[in-house]
Design an enzyme around this catalytic site. Structure first.
Site, short mmCIF file in Angstrom:
data_model
loop_
_atom_site.label_atom_id
_atom_site.label_comp_id
_atom_site.label_asym_id
_atom_site.label_seq_id
_atom_site.Cartn_x
_atom_site.Cartn_y
_atom_site.Cartn_z
N THR A 106 0.84 -1.20 0.00
CA THR A 106 0.00 0.00 0.00
C THR A 106 0.87 1.24 0.00
OG1 THR A 106 -1.50 1.39 1.29
CG2 THR A 106 -0.32 -0.28 2.52
N ASP A 116 -0.09 3.81 1.20
CA ASP A 116 -0.47 4.53 2.43
C ASP A 116 0.47 4.22 3.60
OD1 ASP A 116 -2.62 5.23 0.85
OD2 ASP A 116 -3.97 3.75 1.74
N ARG A 156 0.39 33.23 -4.55
CA ARG A 156 -0.83 32.57 -4.10
C ARG A 156 -0.53 31.58 -2.98
NH1 ARG A 156 -2.62 30.99 -10.20
NH2 ARG A 156 -3.93 32.80 -10.62
N GLY A 169 -3.54 8.58 1.06
CA GLY A 169 -3.11 8.01 2.33
C GLY A 169 -4.24 7.42 3.15
N ARG A 170 -5.46 7.62 2.65
CA ARG A 170 -6.66 7.16 3.36
C ARG A 170 -6.66 7.67 4.81
NH1 ARG A 170 -10.03 3.41 1.23
NH2 ARG A 170 -8.47 2.25 0.07
N ARG A 193 0.37 6.91 -7.65
CA ARG A 193 0.51 5.46 -7.73
C ARG A 193 1.14 5.02 -9.05
NH1 ARG A 193 -5.34 3.78 -5.48
NH2 ARG A 193 -5.59 3.02 -7.60
#
Ligand code: F6P
Length: 341
Positions: free
Chosen positions: A125, A127, A162, A170-171, A274
Site C-alpha cells: 500500500t 499509504d 498565491r 493516504g486514506r 501510484r
C-alpha cells in the site's frame, strides 16, 4: 509446488517486482509452477488466469502497475458464494496462494486461511498504514512523486503570490502528507490523526505570507477540521464499505481565501501518486518480499504475511497484520509542528 499469485486492491509501484522476485525464486530454486490470477479475486472467482514463467517476468521490476491487473473485488462480499473461491483453487490444482495487497486483500487472505486454505500475504500500500510492517513498498515512490509534484506547484504559487493547497492520498493515515510535506518545506501539514481548526491553519498561512513567503499547505485526503464529524467524502463507498475520500483541498482553499483574503488554489494529486516507475528502494523491498513469500510457502508458513523489520524480512500472522492501522504517532506530528507557519 503449484503456487497462485494475485494482486488486489489499489495498484502500487513495486507489484511487478514482487511477482518477478517470487517467480524467479520459485522456478529457479524449487522448480515451482506459477498461476497468475487476473484482476485480483475476480480472476479466482472467474478462473481467469495466466501462466507465469521466467519469460513472463522478464524486465518487470522497473514497471509500474501490475501485469496481472487488479480490482477491489471482495469474494466474501454479501451475495457471493464462498465455495466459488475454494472450488476454483482446488480445480486448478493450486497448492497455495500468494496474495499481494493491502488491508482489504489481507483480510480476505486471513479468512481463506481460517477456512484451511494455504495462503501467504505480501503487504502492499502506498499509504504505509499496515502496523505489522515497518515499510510497504510503494510508499517511497508515492512520497517521491508527491514531493516532485509539490515542488512544481510551489514555483507556480511563488510566481503568483498565491497560497497553494495540495492534497495527497493516504486514506486514514497521514504518512504520505507528513513525509512529502516535510520534504517540500510545507508551511502546514494536515493529517487525519490530528484535527486542526481553520483559525490555526489560517494563522500559519498568514504568518508565512507576512514573512514574504508563499504559503504551502499539504493536506492528507483523510484530514478533517475539528468542526467536521468525519473526513470529507462525497464519492460513496468502496467494495469493502470504506468511504472513498478526496476533495478536502478544495474545501480548505475556499475557506482560507475567504478568511485571509489571500488568493488560494487547490490541487489534488490523486492517482499520479501510484503511477510510473518504482524507486530503487521500492524495487529492492518488493523483490525481496516476493522471494521471501516463496521461501515462506516452502517453509510451510501459511497464514502469515511477509513483513519488514528494519532491514530484515520476517513473517507475522495474517491476523496481526490487519488488526491495527499504523497511523502517524502524535510525537511525529509535534516534531513537524516547529516547521509550520
Ligand atoms: O489505499 C491506496 C489508495 O490509493 C488510498 O490512498 C486512496 O484513498 C485509495 O487507494 C483510492 O482508491 P481507489 O483506487 O479505489 O479510488
Amino acid at each position: 509446488m503449484r503456487i497462485g499469485i494475485l494482486t488486489s486492491g489499489g495498484d502500487c509501484p513495486g507489484l511487478n517486482a514482487v511477482i518477478r522476485g517470487a517467480v524467479l525464486k520459485g522456478t529457479r530454486e524449487f522448480g515451482d509452477e506459477f498461476v497468475g490470477f487476473r484482476d485480483g479475486w475476480r480472476g479466482v472467482i472467474e478462473r481467469d488466469h495466466m501462466t507465469l514463467d521466467w519469460r513472463a517476468v522478464r524486465g518487470l521490476s522497473r514497471r509500474g502497475g501490475t501485469i496481472l491487473g487488479t480490482s477491489r473485488t471482495n469474494p466474501f462480499a454479501s451475495g457471493m458464494d464462498d465455495s466459488t473461491v475454494y472450488d476454483a483453487l482446488a480445480d486448478l490444482g493450486v497448492h497455495g496462494l500468494i496474495t499481494i495487497g493491502g488491508e482489504g486483500t489481507l483480510s480476505v487472505a486471513a479468512e481463506l486461511h481460517r477456512n484451511g486454505f494455504n495462503v501467504v500475504g505480501v503487504p502492499k500500500t502506498i499509504d504505509n498504514d499496515l502496523s505489522a510492517t515497518d515499510y510497504c513498498f510503494g510508499f517511497d515512490t508515492a512520497v517521491e512523486i508527491a514531493t516532485e509534484a509539490i515542488d512544481r506547484i510551489q514555483t507556480s504559487g511563488e510566481a503568483h503570490h498565491r497560497c497553494m493547497v495540495v492534497e495527497v492520498m493516504g486514506r486514514n493515515a497521514g504518512w504520505i502528507a507528513l513525509h512529502a510535506g516535510i520534504a517540500t518545506s510545507a508551511h502546514s501539514i494536515l493529517i487525519p490523526e490530528v484535527a486542526e481548526s481553520i483559525d490555526t491553519i489560517c494563522k500559519w498561512v498568514e504568518s508565512t505570507r507576512d514573512r514574504g513567503r508563499t504559503p504551502l499547505v499539504v493536506v492528507a485526503e483523510g484530514f478533517a477540521l475539528n468542526t467536521m464529524d468525519s473526513p470529507h467524502h462525497t464519492r460513496g463507498l468502496d467494495t469493502f464499505g470504506r468511504p472513498r475520500l478526496g476533495g478536502i483541498a478544495d474545501v480548505l482553499s475556499t475557506m482560507i481565501e475567504e478568511r485571509t483574503g489571500i488568493e488560494t488554489r487547490a490541487t489534488t494529486l490523486g492517482y499520479i501518486q501510484r503511477g510510473a516507475v518504482p524507486t530503487a528502494f521500492d524495487r529492492v523491498l518488493a523483490t525481496r518480499m516476493g522471494m521471501a513469500a516463496v521461501r515462506s510457502a516452502h517453509d510451510g508458513r501459511w497464514g502469515s504475511m511477509v513483513a519488514a523489520r528494519g532491514t530484515d524480512l520476517i513473517n507475522v500472522p495474517l491476523d496481526d497484520a490487519i488488526s491495527e492501522l499504523k497511523t502517524v504517532p502524535r510525537e511525529r506530528y509535534e516534531e513537524a509542528l516547529t516547521l509550520f507557519g
